[in-house]
Scaffold this motif. Sequence first.
Motif, PDB file in Angstrom:
ATOM      1  N   SER A 162     -21.304  -4.151  48.791  1.00  0.00           N
ATOM      2  CA  SER A 162     -22.752  -4.083  49.011  1.00  0.00           C
ATOM      3  C   SER A 162     -23.295  -5.362  49.635  1.00  0.00           C
ATOM      4  O   SER A 162     -24.493  -5.467  49.901  1.00  0.00           O
ATOM      5  N   GLY A 163     -22.408  -6.334  49.858  1.00  0.00           N
ATOM      6  CA  GLY A 163     -22.832  -7.583  50.474  1.00  0.00           C
ATOM      7  C   GLY A 163     -23.310  -8.634  49.506  1.00  0.00           C
ATOM      8  O   GLY A 163     -23.810  -9.687  49.901  1.00  0.00           O
ATOM      9  N   ASN A 164     -23.151  -8.364  48.199  1.00  0.00           N
ATOM     10  CA  ASN A 164     -23.575  -9.324  47.183  1.00  0.00           C
ATOM     11  C   ASN A 164     -22.395 -10.146  46.681  1.00  0.00           C
ATOM     12  O   ASN A 164     -21.239  -9.852  46.960  1.00  0.00           O
ATOM     13  N   MET A 165     -22.712 -11.165  45.910  1.00  0.00           N
ATOM     14  CA  MET A 165     -21.695 -12.063  45.389  1.00  0.00           C
ATOM     15  C   MET A 165     -21.307 -11.645  43.964  1.00  0.00           C
ATOM     16  O   MET A 165     -22.180 -11.454  43.114  1.00  0.00           O
ATOM     17  N   PRO A 166     -20.009 -11.470  43.682  1.00  0.00           N
ATOM     18  CA  PRO A 166     -19.593 -11.123  42.318  1.00  0.00           C
ATOM     19  C   PRO A 166     -20.073 -12.173  41.316  1.00  0.00           C
ATOM     20  O   PRO A 166     -20.006 -13.374  41.591  1.00  0.00           O
ATOM     21  N   CYS A 167     -20.570 -11.711  40.195  1.00  0.00           N
ATOM     22  CA  CYS A 167     -21.101 -12.605  39.161  1.00  0.00           C
ATOM     23  C   CYS A 167     -20.430 -12.267  37.837  1.00  0.00           C
ATOM     24  O   CYS A 167     -20.463 -11.121  37.391  1.00  0.00           O
ATOM     25  N   LEU A 168     -19.820 -13.266  37.213  1.00  0.00           N
ATOM     26  CA  LEU A 168     -19.100 -13.043  35.962  1.00  0.00           C
ATOM     27  C   LEU A 168     -20.033 -12.545  34.871  1.00  0.00           C
ATOM     28  O   LEU A 168     -19.686 -11.650  34.101  1.00  0.00           O
ATOM     29  N   GLU A 169     -21.217 -13.117  34.804  1.00  0.00           N
ATOM     30  CA  GLU A 169     -22.177 -12.723  33.769  1.00  0.00           C
ATOM     31  C   GLU A 169     -22.640 -11.285  33.978  1.00  0.00           C
ATOM     32  O   GLU A 169     -22.714 -10.493  33.035  1.00  0.00           O
ATOM     33  N   ASN A 170     -22.942 -10.938  35.239  1.00  0.00           N
ATOM     34  CA  ASN A 170     -23.366  -9.571  35.542  1.00  0.00           C
ATOM     35  C   ASN A 170     -22.261  -8.566  35.257  1.00  0.00           C
ATOM     36  O   ASN A 170     -22.518  -7.431  34.826  1.00  0.00           O
ATOM     37  N   ALA A 171     -21.017  -8.979  35.530  1.00  0.00           N
ATOM     38  CA  ALA A 171     -19.881  -8.095  35.262  1.00  0.00           C
ATOM     39  C   ALA A 171     -19.774  -7.797  33.778  1.00  0.00           C
ATOM     40  O   ALA A 171     -19.498  -6.665  33.372  1.00  0.00           O
ATOM     41  N   VAL A 172     -20.000  -8.823  32.944  1.00  0.00           N
ATOM     42  CA  VAL A 172     -19.953  -8.626  31.491  1.00  0.00           C
ATOM     43  C   VAL A 172     -21.050  -7.657  31.062  1.00  0.00           C
ATOM     44  O   VAL A 172     -20.823  -6.754  30.252  1.00  0.00           O
ATOM     45  N   VAL A 173     -22.247  -7.835  31.621  1.00  0.00           N
ATOM     46  CA  VAL A 173     -23.374  -6.948  31.277  1.00  0.00           C
ATOM     47  C   VAL A 173     -23.060  -5.510  31.681  1.00  0.00           C
ATOM     48  O   VAL A 173     -23.282  -4.567  30.909  1.00  0.00           O
ATOM     49  N   ALA A 174     -22.533  -5.349  32.912  1.00  0.00           N
ATOM     50  CA  ALA A 174     -22.205  -3.996  33.402  1.00  0.00           C
ATOM     51  C   ALA A 174     -21.103  -3.365  32.554  1.00  0.00           C
ATOM     52  O   ALA A 174     -21.179  -2.187  32.191  1.00  0.00           O
ATOM     53  N   MET A 175     -20.075  -4.162  32.234  1.00  0.00           N
ATOM     54  CA  MET A 175     -18.967  -3.657  31.425  1.00  0.00           C
ATOM     55  C   MET A 175     -19.445  -3.312  30.016  1.00  0.00           C
ATOM     56  O   MET A 175     -19.056  -2.297  29.443  1.00  0.00           O
ATOM     57  N   ALA A 176     -20.275  -4.188  29.459  1.00  0.00           N
ATOM     58  CA  ALA A 176     -20.773  -3.968  28.102  1.00  0.00           C
ATOM     59  C   ALA A 176     -21.587  -2.678  28.027  1.00  0.00           C
ATOM     60  O   ALA A 176     -21.473  -1.914  27.060  1.00  0.00           O
ATOM     61  N   LYS A 177     -22.385  -2.427  29.058  1.00  0.00           N
ATOM     62  CA  LYS A 177     -23.197  -1.201  29.075  1.00  0.00           C
ATOM     63  C   LYS A 177     -22.292   0.028  29.062  1.00  0.00           C
ATOM     64  O   LYS A 177     -22.505   0.963  28.268  1.00  0.00           O
TER      65      LYS A 177
ATOM     66  N   LEU B  14     -14.079 -20.615  46.690  1.00  0.00           N
ATOM     67  CA  LEU B  14     -14.388 -19.773  45.526  1.00  0.00           C
ATOM     68  C   LEU B  14     -15.827 -19.950  45.061  1.00  0.00           C
ATOM     69  O   LEU B  14     -16.497 -18.990  44.681  1.00  0.00           O
ATOM     70  N   ALA B  15     -16.303 -21.194  45.077  1.00  0.00           N
ATOM     71  CA  ALA B  15     -17.669 -21.455  44.615  1.00  0.00           C
ATOM     72  C   ALA B  15     -18.704 -20.788  45.512  1.00  0.00           C
ATOM     73  O   ALA B  15     -19.837 -20.537  45.092  1.00  0.00           O
ATOM     74  N   GLU B  16     -18.320 -20.490  46.766  1.00  0.00           N
ATOM     75  CA  GLU B  16     -19.238 -19.836  47.692  1.00  0.00           C
ATOM     76  C   GLU B  16     -19.205 -18.315  47.542  1.00  0.00           C
ATOM     77  O   GLU B  16     -20.058 -17.620  48.088  1.00  0.00           O
ATOM     78  N   HIS B  17     -18.193 -17.813  46.819  1.00  0.00           N
ATOM     79  CA  HIS B  17     -18.014 -16.359  46.714  1.00  0.00           C
ATOM     80  C   HIS B  17     -18.174 -15.813  45.294  1.00  0.00           C
ATOM     81  O   HIS B  17     -18.247 -14.602  45.116  1.00  0.00           O
ATOM     82  N   ILE B  18     -18.181 -16.694  44.305  1.00  0.00           N
ATOM     83  CA  ILE B  18     -18.228 -16.239  42.910  1.00  0.00           C
ATOM     84  C   ILE B  18     -19.323 -16.990  42.167  1.00  0.00           C
ATOM     85  O   ILE B  18     -19.444 -18.215  42.291  1.00  0.00           O
ATOM     86  N   LYS B  19     -20.122 -16.261  41.398  1.00  0.00           N
ATOM     87  CA  LYS B  19     -21.120 -16.889  40.536  1.00  0.00           C
ATOM     88  C   LYS B  19     -20.778 -16.622  39.084  1.00  0.00           C
ATOM     89  O   LYS B  19     -20.260 -15.560  38.744  1.00  0.00           O
ATOM     90  N   VAL B  20     -21.065 -17.605  38.238  1.00  0.00           N
ATOM     91  CA  VAL B  20     -20.829 -17.457  36.806  1.00  0.00           C
ATOM     92  C   VAL B  20     -22.019 -16.777  36.146  1.00  0.00           C
ATOM     93  O   VAL B  20     -21.871 -15.849  35.360  1.00  0.00           O
TER      94      VAL B  20
END
Length: 627
Positions: A309-324, A147-153
């Motif tokens: 897209s070949g990128n790693m899911p990021c919890l922080e980025n997801a919050v930013v995208a969702m918030a927008k 998980l640590a290799e596939h998910i970023k906080v």
Amino acid sequence: MDGDLMPEPICLVENVNGSLQVNDDATQYLDGISRPVVVVSVVGLYRTGKSYLMNCLAGKQTGFALGSTIESKTKGIWMWCVPHPSKPGHTLVLLDTEGLGDVDKGDSKNDAWIFCLAVLLSSTLVYNSRGTIDNTALEKLHFVTELAEHIKVKSPSAAGQEEEEEEEEDSQFVQFFPNFIWTVRDFILKLETEQQGQVTEDGYLDFALQLKKGQGRKVSEYNLPRQCIRNYFPTRKCFVFPFPASQDNMSRLESLDEGDLYPGFLEATQHFCKYVFTNSQVKTLKGGHQVTGRMFGHLVRVYVETISSGNMPCLENAVVAMAKIENQAAVQEGVKVYQSGMEQVSSSFPVRVDVISAEHQRWSKMATDEFLKRSFNDQHGEYLKTLTEAVNKHYLELVDQNMERSENKCWELLSDLSKDMNEHLQKGQYATPGGYELYCSHRDSIVSQYHLEPNKGVRAEDVLEAFLQKRSVEANGILQADKKITENEKKIKEEREKAALIEQQKKAAEEKKVETERAMQVEKVRHEERLQQMEMKIEEEKRLQVEELDKAMERKLSEQKDLIEKNYKEKAELMGLEIEQLKKEKDQASQGFFKTTFKPLLEVGAEVFSNVLQYKLMRSALKGSPV
């Protein structure tokens, strides 16, 4: 659609030749769910009976495909949305994932992403296996170690900090990961250990997750999946299920009546469902923000598109995208509430300044309330500012419309009242001795009737002033031509005309001043209300963030205590460092930044708007008139 039932599961994430993509029909359905969602995902090796458990949670005998052959029936991730049986106003979202380790697929990387998505999307993760929880079973759960290799906080930062950040993020997963349930199917052993004797199901899981002491590769490999489960998930729970039915009936579980199932299996299933319904929480984003069905659909799309897209899911980025997405929609909803409410006022134009400003205050507050219901993570007040500007822009347009309607109505009224006077002028009836007195009598009558007419609006005195100013030239000409009046009397009457005009000007100016001050006071109150509304929102978000950190610290402290009791001194010390880091984050989250970040931004906007509003209310330019 909140009240509708989803009659059967629908594919949420399609897995076509190892490529993941979102099913638009599924997200379209989610768009109609504005209620909070409790998301339960099930993962595990294929052909272990995952789908049966999810059908039980849905309260249905059939739904998710069970399959009766060695072929895996579930491809990708399938979703079933049902009303939550014990949480009114909530939707239970059940996710049945593609079986891991499918021999036909033979793609471990694809399996890893399916597992990661289940972790990222759920509030409760059910890992389903068969037989026992032994080292072999834990080795098959190797996805948890990846998980640590596939998910970023957090979003990636400067180069050279990656390794340090990975270790820090590894300790933060417990804040954001789902609760963990291990269901063991076809369990035939006794719940007991040599050291402890008889144990509970949870005790059985804890025993299986005990760490080995020592160094070396083998010990590290043995401990890694156990340590990840202990460190990553906020709670752990275990359920063991005996065989459900006789061997002959195992291939047709979905068609069996309860009487054909073993009582022990039914009891275990009921116990499992009750626990899930009672203890599974609403899905939240980083920061403690509750997820609705609509937001969940966006979240799925954000994660799947990131992976594709070949990128790693990021919890922080997801919050930013969702918030927008949510904040933009929240602005539109707030504007819609304001415009809809103010239509009731504009249909009654012209109205007094106090009427339109009071309605502006009321509907502006309701617009902000509506915005705050949906918005979140508006860290710099950008979207509140956008809403405020849109509301104020519409209000200023309405102020102009109200003024224009008032001017038009007043001029039309004076035009109607002046018809007789205009006829007398055309016939020359005022160009005779005594004509001036007759003219003044007719003019005064027009003014009296004008004053008696209600609902003239904000321009009543201004228009009257312009009317009298225009008629003053006409009156002076009639006065000078009236031979009945002496020169001395003409001078007196001329001065009286000028004084009357000055008095009307003062009256119009005073009324504008009073109305403007009244409107500005209303706007000042509204501005203070808006600040209070936003401050309350920020305090609530801060409370959720602190609560999130408190839960993480509680879990870490529990793990540390367990490590100390079992004499894992070094690991306990490392856990202590993680706890200290969480305490620092909690202190930072508790700091108030409203006054330094939000208030100045809103103050500047309010000052600009107030100046524009004051100018509009005080301006005296009037349209020409045929009167």
